[in-house]
Design an enzyme around this catalytic site. Structure first.
Site, PDB file in Angstrom:
ATOM      1  N   THR D  48       0.761  -1.028  -0.142  1.00 16.43           N
ATOM      2  CA  THR D  48      -0.058   0.034   0.102  1.00 16.43           C
ATOM      3  C   THR D  48       0.949   1.309  -0.025  1.00 16.43           C
ATOM      4  O   THR D  48       0.474   2.233  -0.717  1.00 16.43           O
ATOM      5  CB  THR D  48      -0.844   0.070   1.254  1.00 16.43           C
ATOM      6  N   TYR D 136       6.180 -12.123   4.461  1.00 12.36           N
ATOM      7  CA  TYR D 136       5.149 -11.491   3.778  1.00 12.36           C
ATOM      8  C   TYR D 136       5.053 -12.669   2.621  1.00 12.36           C
ATOM      9  O   TYR D 136       5.946 -12.630   1.715  1.00 12.36           O
ATOM     10  CB  TYR D 136       5.062 -10.421   3.742  1.00 12.36           C
ATOM     11  N   LYS D 164       2.595 -13.162   7.135  1.00  9.05           N
ATOM     12  CA  LYS D 164       1.342 -12.598   6.506  1.00  9.05           C
ATOM     13  C   LYS D 164       1.130 -13.140   5.398  1.00  9.05           C
ATOM     14  O   LYS D 164       1.919 -13.226   4.375  1.00  9.05           O
ATOM     15  CB  LYS D 164       2.054 -11.008   6.510  1.00  9.05           C
TER      16      LYS D 164
END
Lengths: 297, 297, 297, 297
Positions: D48, D136, D164
């Site tokens: 993001t 991640y 994640k």
């Protein structure tokens, strides 16, 4: 470029010193070797040249080394891709200034780009330089897959004049010919598709294989060019195990290992990339012995 | 089969009467038309012939009609696939009794089959008949994808001697040649791959296109056979839009529509299959006009 | 069906005698066992029941055996899928006549069906019977993948009132709820998704697991129904290894092997399906011992 | 981190000034807003935050701004991923020096990495810093897909303690729990999977949504935590259209557009990323009006 690019477009690796710095001296020698073998063009800073793993300074040093060493003997296509448009423009301008014949751009992605974003990206580079741009499509590395329709649209940007297609699907090439006409300048970037692509009308073959088997690469291109189908098929199947191997294990790893087996120390790969695993090196050795690239035991 | 099968293997549709029954008379005529055009073999009860949508009785009637009508003028390959081994053996025996040159079997799946199950399935058929078996790989219809290694293993079953590869990936064919030797009898079943496959060494091309453009199909095969690469490429791109169309819209739908446009009423498709949508028929008309198969407006 | 169907929808296998005929007596007993354990509905002739491998006569015998044995104690959903519309209608009418509560239909494909073809297929069945139709989406077996939009469209056909979703992607279920409202009657058909699907609002869970662990299946459903999240999670992870195993190795193979380990001889599978490989049986034994379904060594 | 991380892990965008420079002042304000709303952790320099599109200097400025502004009120997870191991180590050390609670690393790829390369990459970072590392996994952006087995192996590296998971497949999470035990610290990174993941045992939800709907995000987490299944389901479906929208159109584009609709000018995206297309902005407006984030017309 005055004449359209045709034939074997050779992709040099980026060799490193033991300390992990770009080995410009060895890079120049590797370029000499491929030119001596007769390749038709040189393309530094491709996937093989680990472009995305290099700093801006290193990229410029590699481009300069190769373009200067080639010295106009054959065309040079310099890879200038970057995640951001600004850095792509920067490297494209640098390549033009160096005297590169053309630049090659793969639209890299982290966030998937929309078609509008891809078009704007190429537009921005096209407005910044006067030399031709080759569009490079390779979803396996770049993470974006440009379909034939998108590629056709990008080819309408004035100096986007060439396409390197690396999906390995010959149907993509058929569609390009249908959409853009049989004069579309497309090049094959999937080594095991070399025969099918040239038969389908590819102008050339973008490959790192000339580090190891330049004569076989050139002879295959020549056989197709003169319409010798039986010869082309024989030459293709002869070199296919090597082509499959380097694709399966990653070009920088596989080509570096082959050069080491041939006696040239090319230095460590840049981490996280690691050298080819030992058992793979033995498989490669067998292939190279069979191709008479290195002597058998 | 005395001589190895080579060339254009034509796949007839199964025409129906308006009442929805197999139209044997018209089927015989369609076979005559393809033979007259010069195809090298006939293969009833393929995907084009909507094999899985027919009852056992209908299957036997189609096989009998085609094998008798061909009358030994060219080889016949009869599709005998079924979900169960027992029914496959049944139909294979029937085909042999009729005088078919060979049978063709796609390992159909509802539950994905293990390799051991596939091998046992072919083994059972091979033990039941004395004529050759062609293995047909087409995951898009059959639901199972046999990799080159599995295919190579199946080719070790005594009378499994041929492979029809329909994945549309020429690399599969390369692997087959590498695993089984260049004499492996493989055939292309993906129409848009015709050129690449023949260049890669395919012995033939399994296609429903001879219902419409038999001369173009045969000329392409002949051009590759005599090593005329430029001619082959021209012939290929000429017929490619038609080949892409029939694959994109389903062979039974597309071929039936083409025959209707050419003036032959072939009857309704078997539900749930429906005729080609009206706007698609107009696209097809344009392609056929361009190929001079039907007169323009 | 008077009340909406909710809970554990149990899928019986189709047992065979040693001679390979449907074993109706054993089938009735297996149904009794699942009813005694408390399952909420019975669904003969599913994928687990090897529907596509049975002859028409066998299908009718299985349907009759199960519907009669259940005798209205719980709802029955009878699988009536067939490649052709005509056969699907035939079996749907037969199920209705037998007194089935509803029929279940997976749109099977050899040729991929267009949306219009799928709609017409369901329309034809819906016009032929008065009992509800459950739409079954399972691309892994049926070969067609119906997206949420297509499913929503099919649910507008008057008596298509239920959906069994087996893609294993909970996002499909979210979309269904969004498109059709939270009262949409969807059921989960992917065993390892049982918890996520029930939490997402599935009305029930279609599963063959009650042959082996009916109490765990029912307790998981009950825990979610009463909002006991911690209990549901514990129950889910407890049975997950078994659920993963039966999906990974094919329901008929895995459930048959489990029943044999539990002491019930269910006969040979129908070829080409073969019994679970020996080493897999040992893995399954370990799972069943851990679940205390069978005694440990 | 002293206590294990749980709850809503908020991912800030990286805002830019009109001149295209990182807007540190606005970034600090956006952090304040999310903290005021009650998020449980802050994670700058995620996808993001357009991490891969920033220069090294910009990355350091963003990390510093966020870590300082948070000032220890909640844990901070700083993204430090880079294509090369050397740069990843560099940024990890910088984050540690700043006082970050942990770093987050997605193994980015141009060349697909082998498992050995991935392990060595994490090993190198783990040896260089003393704070925890969150792994991640997001093949859609990073280009590499780590299976549960590989993740389990990486979790054996001493300070790789969190995962994640962003594939959007809840089955991956089930496998992690099975392989690593129910105490495995995994977090959901696929917004539409929020409910299923928390039910499956995820400790938290990594999301950019708190820029817009922090209360709904937190309430969903709280509902699952206290075992309120009905409430959780209602809260989930309420916010699902927004979650689907931001995933479908790219988090930086969608979140930036939402903030602009809410009255905060966040500046241009970095090219080649472009603002959300106008018609998409209108779709988003409708969603935000429905959520009462902005007033209706």
């Amino acid at each position: 470029m005055s004449a359209p690019l045709r034939g074997i477009v050779a992709y040099p690796i980026t060799p490193f010193t033991e300390a992990g710095r770009v080995d410009e001296r060895l890079l120049a020698k590797l370029v000499d070797d491929m030119l001596a073998a007769g390749v038709h063009a040189l393309a530094p800073l491709g996937s093989t040249g680990v472009l995305p793993y290099l700093s801006d300074d290193e990229r410029e040093a590699v481009a300069e080394t190769v373009v200067k060493r080639v010295g106009g003997r054959v065309p040079t296509l310099v890879g200038v891709s970057s995640l951001t448009t600004e850095r792509t423009v920067h490297h494209a301008r640098h390549a033009e200034k160096l005297g590169a014949s053309a630049v090659m751009i793969i639209p890299m992605s982290y966030w998937k780009l929309t078609d509008a974003e891809i078009v704007a990206h190429f537009d921005a580079v096209a407005r910044a330089i006067a030399i031709p741009i080759a569009l490079y499509n390779n979803p396996a590395t770049g993470g974006l897959d440009l379909g034939p329709d998108t590629i056709a649209r990008l080819l309408q940007i004035p100096n986007v004049t060439m396409v390197k297609e690396s999906t390995g699907d010959v149907n993509r090439m058929h569609r390009l010919v249908q959409l853009c006409g049989e004069d579309v300048a497309f090049y094959n970037g999937s080594n095991p598709l070399a025969l099918a692509a040239l038969v389908a009308g590819a102008r050339g073959w973008c490959t790192a294989a000339p580090h190891v088997i330049p004569r076989l690469n050139i002879e295959l291109y020549d056989a197709v060019t003169r319409g010798d189908l039986a010869g082309a098929r024989r030459l293709f199947y002869r070199q296919l195990p090597f082509l499959q191997f380097i694709v399966a294990h990653g070009l920088p790893r596989a080509i570096s290992a082959a050069l080491e087996l041939m006696g040239t120390r090319v230095g460590p790969l840049r981490a996280p990339l690691q050298p080819l695993a030992r058992e793979r090196v033995e498989e490669l050795r067998t292939i190279l012995v069979d191709l008479q690239v290195i002597p058998g035991p």
